[in-house]
Motif scaffolding. Sequence first.
Motif, PDB file in Angstrom:
ATOM      1  N   LYS A 170      33.821  16.009  36.807  1.00  0.00           N
ATOM      2  CA  LYS A 170      32.508  15.459  36.455  1.00  0.00           C
ATOM      3  C   LYS A 170      31.762  14.971  37.692  1.00  0.00           C
ATOM      4  O   LYS A 170      30.572  15.226  37.872  1.00  0.00           O
ATOM      5  CB  LYS A 170      32.671  14.315  35.454  1.00  0.00           C
ATOM      6  CG  LYS A 170      33.086  14.726  34.053  1.00  0.00           C
ATOM      7  CD  LYS A 170      33.214  13.498  33.161  1.00  0.00           C
ATOM      8  CE  LYS A 170      33.699  13.853  31.774  1.00  0.00           C
ATOM      9  NZ  LYS A 170      33.836  12.641  30.918  1.00  0.00           N
ATOM     10  N   ILE A 204      21.250  22.777  34.756  1.00  0.00           N
ATOM     11  CA  ILE A 204      21.520  22.167  33.454  1.00  0.00           C
ATOM     12  C   ILE A 204      22.993  22.271  33.064  1.00  0.00           C
ATOM     13  O   ILE A 204      23.601  21.281  32.630  1.00  0.00           O
ATOM     14  CB  ILE A 204      20.622  22.781  32.368  1.00  0.00           C
ATOM     15  CG1 ILE A 204      19.150  22.495  32.671  1.00  0.00           C
ATOM     16  CG2 ILE A 204      20.996  22.232  30.995  1.00  0.00           C
ATOM     17  CD1 ILE A 204      18.808  21.020  32.711  1.00  0.00           C
ATOM     18  N   PRO A 205      23.652  23.448  33.206  1.00  0.00           N
ATOM     19  CA  PRO A 205      25.082  23.492  32.863  1.00  0.00           C
ATOM     20  C   PRO A 205      25.920  22.520  33.690  1.00  0.00           C
ATOM     21  O   PRO A 205      26.852  21.896  33.183  1.00  0.00           O
ATOM     22  CB  PRO A 205      25.462  24.954  33.152  1.00  0.00           C
ATOM     23  CG  PRO A 205      24.190  25.715  33.039  1.00  0.00           C
ATOM     24  CD  PRO A 205      23.131  24.789  33.549  1.00  0.00           C
ATOM     25  N   ALA A 207      24.801  19.682  34.933  1.00  0.00           N
ATOM     26  CA  ALA A 207      24.492  18.337  34.452  1.00  0.00           C
ATOM     27  C   ALA A 207      25.260  18.035  33.168  1.00  0.00           C
ATOM     28  O   ALA A 207      25.773  16.924  32.977  1.00  0.00           O
ATOM     29  CB  ALA A 207      22.994  18.200  34.214  1.00  0.00           C
ATOM     30  N   LEU A 208      25.375  19.024  32.274  1.00  0.00           N
ATOM     31  CA  LEU A 208      26.134  18.828  31.037  1.00  0.00           C
ATOM     32  C   LEU A 208      27.615  18.618  31.345  1.00  0.00           C
ATOM     33  O   LEU A 208      28.278  17.792  30.714  1.00  0.00           O
ATOM     34  CB  LEU A 208      25.948  20.034  30.116  1.00  0.00           C
ATOM     35  CG  LEU A 208      24.543  20.208  29.521  1.00  0.00           C
ATOM     36  CD1 LEU A 208      24.432  21.544  28.804  1.00  0.00           C
ATOM     37  CD2 LEU A 208      24.226  19.069  28.568  1.00  0.00           C
ATOM     38  N   GLN A 209      28.129  19.359  32.334  1.00  0.00           N
ATOM     39  CA  GLN A 209      29.524  19.182  32.724  1.00  0.00           C
ATOM     40  C   GLN A 209      29.747  17.789  33.291  1.00  0.00           C
ATOM     41  O   GLN A 209      30.766  17.146  33.012  1.00  0.00           O
ATOM     42  CB  GLN A 209      29.911  20.239  33.761  1.00  0.00           C
ATOM     43  CG  GLN A 209      31.368  20.144  34.208  1.00  0.00           C
ATOM     44  CD  GLN A 209      31.722  21.171  35.266  1.00  0.00           C
ATOM     45  OE1 GLN A 209      30.946  22.065  35.562  1.00  0.00           O
ATOM     46  NE2 GLN A 209      32.902  21.055  35.829  1.00  0.00           N
ATOM     47  N   LEU A 211      28.225  15.150  32.462  1.00  0.00           N
ATOM     48  CA  LEU A 211      28.165  14.199  31.353  1.00  0.00           C
ATOM     49  C   LEU A 211      29.311  14.390  30.365  1.00  0.00           C
ATOM     50  O   LEU A 211      29.422  13.643  29.393  1.00  0.00           O
ATOM     51  CB  LEU A 211      26.830  14.347  30.616  1.00  0.00           C
ATOM     52  CG  LEU A 211      25.575  13.967  31.415  1.00  0.00           C
ATOM     53  CD1 LEU A 211      24.318  14.330  30.638  1.00  0.00           C
ATOM     54  CD2 LEU A 211      25.583  12.478  31.749  1.00  0.00           C
ATOM     55  N   LYS A 213      29.713  16.977  28.401  1.00  0.00           N
ATOM     56  CA  LYS A 213      29.215  17.616  27.180  1.00  0.00           C
ATOM     57  C   LYS A 213      29.423  19.124  27.269  1.00  0.00           C
ATOM     58  O   LYS A 213      29.515  19.683  28.367  1.00  0.00           O
ATOM     59  CB  LYS A 213      27.729  17.301  26.987  1.00  0.00           C
ATOM     60  CG  LYS A 213      27.442  15.816  26.796  1.00  0.00           C
ATOM     61  CD  LYS A 213      25.967  15.579  26.553  1.00  0.00           C
ATOM     62  CE  LYS A 213      25.695  14.086  26.359  1.00  0.00           C
ATOM     63  NZ  LYS A 213      26.370  13.565  25.144  1.00  0.00           N
ATOM     64  N   VAL A 215      28.767  22.972  27.560  1.00  0.00           N
ATOM     65  CA  VAL A 215      27.699  23.699  28.249  1.00  0.00           C
ATOM     66  C   VAL A 215      27.016  24.624  27.249  1.00  0.00           C
ATOM     67  O   VAL A 215      27.626  25.496  26.653  1.00  0.00           O
ATOM     68  CB  VAL A 215      28.282  24.521  29.419  1.00  0.00           C
ATOM     69  CG1 VAL A 215      27.171  25.311  30.111  1.00  0.00           C
ATOM     70  CG2 VAL A 215      28.964  23.586  30.419  1.00  0.00           C
ATOM     71  N   LEU A 216      25.721  24.412  27.067  1.00  0.00           N
ATOM     72  CA  LEU A 216      24.934  25.201  26.128  1.00  0.00           C
ATOM     73  C   LEU A 216      24.192  26.290  26.874  1.00  0.00           C
ATOM     74  O   LEU A 216      23.819  26.130  28.042  1.00  0.00           O
ATOM     75  CB  LEU A 216      23.933  24.313  25.391  1.00  0.00           C
ATOM     76  CG  LEU A 216      24.534  23.112  24.646  1.00  0.00           C
ATOM     77  CD1 LEU A 216      23.417  22.273  24.029  1.00  0.00           C
ATOM     78  CD2 LEU A 216      25.488  23.581  23.570  1.00  0.00           C
TER      79      LEU A 216
END
Length: 220
Positions: A170, A204-205, A207-209, A211, A213, A215-216
């Motif tokens: 992270k 964005i992927p 940033a999601l990692q 957090l 969350k 990956v969308l």
Amino acid sequence: MKTINQPIVGTTAVENSTVRYLNQYRCPYCQTEWEDVWDCGCNDRCPDCNKEIEPYESALIEGESVETELPDEKPASANVTAATVNRFFVVSYEIDYVHRVSVGITADSPEAAQQLAEQAFNDASIWDDTAAMPLLSDEYLESGDESLVWECVAVEQWPEPDHSVRQLKKEQAAMRVCRGLVEAYQQGEANGGSVDWENLDQLIPLALQALGKPVLEIQS
């Protein structure tokens, strides 16, 4: 490192079987090495410190029986074939560390300052890094003793990374996002103040990692 030529043991189990293995052992605690013949790749006790140790190599011995094929004048290694099979291992090491934390405190005496720090520690607020109590240092230092201890465990498959590895990933993803944002805006300034959205979308992927969350997929 001490090497011991271990006599063949477990003859009752081996004598009745033509399937035998020459197991190689290395003790991570006292560095003693030895070999032994068994009817499987089993654990053995270190002849020096009596720790139970996994074989680091187990080779099939081809032949008829221990009595006819392994007389006293022949070393067991003469009949070893290259029949080793790779397995999964979890190898770990431990080193003693000292956790040193320093904070800034305003007080009228050293005793009062320490009392405030101890209270903050008990309240789990000593790491809050406030203006009244800034966090000055939070580091792990090796103790300096010869405390390196290795451990090797055979497993069916590698376990999932634990929370420490997930947290490290992270933090690494967060740093990559920060670098990507700085680079994207620097390129935007060089292009006359227009930031390319593609440079931001690819972050964005990450940033999601960072957090934790899932990956969308980013819809264009």
